[in-house]
Design an enzyme around this catalytic site. Structure first.
Site, PDB file in Angstrom:
ATOM      1  N   LYS A 141      -6.227  15.631 -10.155  1.00  0.00           N
ATOM      2  CA  LYS A 141      -6.189  14.249 -10.190  1.00  0.00           C
ATOM      3  C   LYS A 141      -8.063  14.696 -10.623  1.00  0.00           C
ATOM      4  O   LYS A 141      -8.194  13.873  -9.832  1.00  0.00           O
ATOM      5  CB  LYS A 141      -5.572  12.851  -9.674  1.00  0.00           C
ATOM      6  CG  LYS A 141      -6.072  11.700 -10.469  1.00  0.00           C
ATOM      7  CD  LYS A 141      -5.002  10.853  -9.508  1.00  0.00           C
ATOM      8  CE  LYS A 141      -5.244   9.471 -10.648  1.00  0.00           C
ATOM      9  NZ  LYS A 141      -6.172   8.977  -9.445  1.00  0.00           N
ATOM     10  N   ALA A 184      -3.922   3.235 -13.343  1.00  0.00           N
ATOM     11  CA  ALA A 184      -4.662   2.183 -12.061  1.00  0.00           C
ATOM     12  C   ALA A 184      -4.489   0.440 -13.591  1.00  0.00           C
ATOM     13  O   ALA A 184      -4.262   0.759 -14.145  1.00  0.00           O
ATOM     14  CB  ALA A 184      -6.005   2.651 -11.978  1.00  0.00           C
ATOM     15  N   ASN A 210      -0.719   3.036  -6.776  1.00  0.00           N
ATOM     16  CA  ASN A 210      -1.436   3.243  -5.111  1.00  0.00           C
ATOM     17  C   ASN A 210      -1.816   1.255  -4.340  1.00  0.00           C
ATOM     18  O   ASN A 210      -0.754   0.479  -3.591  1.00  0.00           O
ATOM     19  CB  ASN A 210      -2.792   3.489  -4.566  1.00  0.00           C
ATOM     20  CG  ASN A 210      -3.036   3.469  -3.420  1.00  0.00           C
ATOM     21  OD1 ASN A 210      -2.236   3.979  -2.217  1.00  0.00           O
ATOM     22  ND2 ASN A 210      -3.929   2.868  -3.104  1.00  0.00           N
ATOM     23  N   THR A 211      -2.422   0.286  -4.927  1.00  0.00           N
ATOM     24  CA  THR A 211      -2.738  -0.243  -4.431  1.00  0.00           C
ATOM     25  C   THR A 211      -1.736  -1.929  -4.482  1.00  0.00           C
ATOM     26  O   THR A 211      -1.517  -3.039  -3.838  1.00  0.00           O
ATOM     27  CB  THR A 211      -4.211  -1.925  -5.218  1.00  0.00           C
ATOM     28  OG1 THR A 211      -4.855  -1.121  -5.262  1.00  0.00           O
ATOM     29  CG2 THR A 211      -4.395  -2.884  -4.341  1.00  0.00           C
TER      30      THR A 211
END
Length: 265
Positions: free
Chosen positions: A100, A187, A209-210
């Site tokens: 990535k 994102a 992720n977050t």
């Protein structure tokens, strides 16, 4: 859904939810959330994770035991040269062609440096990598990255960790319309409805992720994200009804007593 396979280079996946490993409060929570998400691909930051670690307290042990496909990333790189060097280190340590690609252009916003990303992508593709580049939601950049030989393109939905959802669905739709490689939104997703909306645009997957790790209950959010991605994919494949300005009756009016469509003289 079992036959709806996502193909990226030589790899095939059933889950269209890609996840990360950072920001979890503890290792046990990370393990449970990954399992709940149903993901097959997990990205790891080469510069922030000890890829050779093998102890019980290592995320790498969790990932190996879970038999996840590892997607190393070049997070934290600010030049093409640094990103290429980091990618080669990941390939040596993990024995995978997957990478990535991230080349950051601004430390505060974490927006990508697109010219440097293009430069690094060319070098990595020429070196035999299966490249998945992170970049702005720019249809022209997507086209150039695909022309260079990237196996997928990963436009951002919103700034990393912002949780704002898809800020420019029109650009994402243009990228999807013209791409001949998978499009994975990377994102900005904040909750399950964001994931569903992104998938309804026709993208092939979502990386987050977050949104999971930072939730009050990461395991429950992981389950929600799994459902959101699957629902959005199903809705896209089903084909939504067209948007209309005025109402359309859901039941036919022919033969209804008192209907304006009845003719009486």
């Amino acid at each position: 859904m079992s036959e709806d396979i996502l193909k990226i280079g030589q790899f095939e996946f059933r889950s269209r939810l890609f996840t990360g490993t950072g920001k979890y409060p503890n290792l046990d929570m990370a393990k449970k959330a990954l399992e709940a998400s149903g993901c097959e691909v997990v990205t790891v930051a080469v510069r922030r994770v000890d890829l050779k670690a093998s102890g019980a307290d290592s995320i790498m042990t969790v990932l190996r035991e879970g038999k996840y496909t590892l997607l190393p990333n070049t997070a934290g790189c600010y030049t093409a040269e640094d990103a290429v060097r980091t990618a080669r280190l990941a390939r040596e340590l993990l024995d995978t062609p997957l990478i990535k690609l991230e080349v950051i252009g601004d430390e505060r916003t974490l927006f990508p440096d697109v010219p440097a990303t293009l430069e690094a992508a060319k070098a990595l593709v020429d070196d035999g990598f299966t490249v998945l580049p992170y970049f702005n939601d720019d249809p022209i950049a997507a086209l150039r990255l695909e022309e260079l030989g990237c196996a997928a393109v990963m436009p951002l939905a919103a700034p990393i960790g912002s949780g704002l959802g898809v800020r420019n669905p029109f650009n994402i739709e243009i990228i999807v319309k013209h791409a001949t490689v998978p499009v994975i939104v990377d994102a900005g997703v904040g909750t399950a409805s964001d994931a569903a909306i992104a998938m309804e645009l026709g993208i092939d997957g979502v990386l987050m992720n977050t949104a999971i790790a930072g939730a009050k209950d990461p395991v429950r959010m992981a389950r929600a994200m799994k459902a959101g991605v699957e629902a959005g994919r199903d809705a896209f494949l089903a084909g939504r009804i067209p948007r209309k300005l005025y109402a359309t009756a859901s039941s036919p009016l022919e033969g209804v007593i008192g209907s304006n469509q009845d003719s009486h003289s």
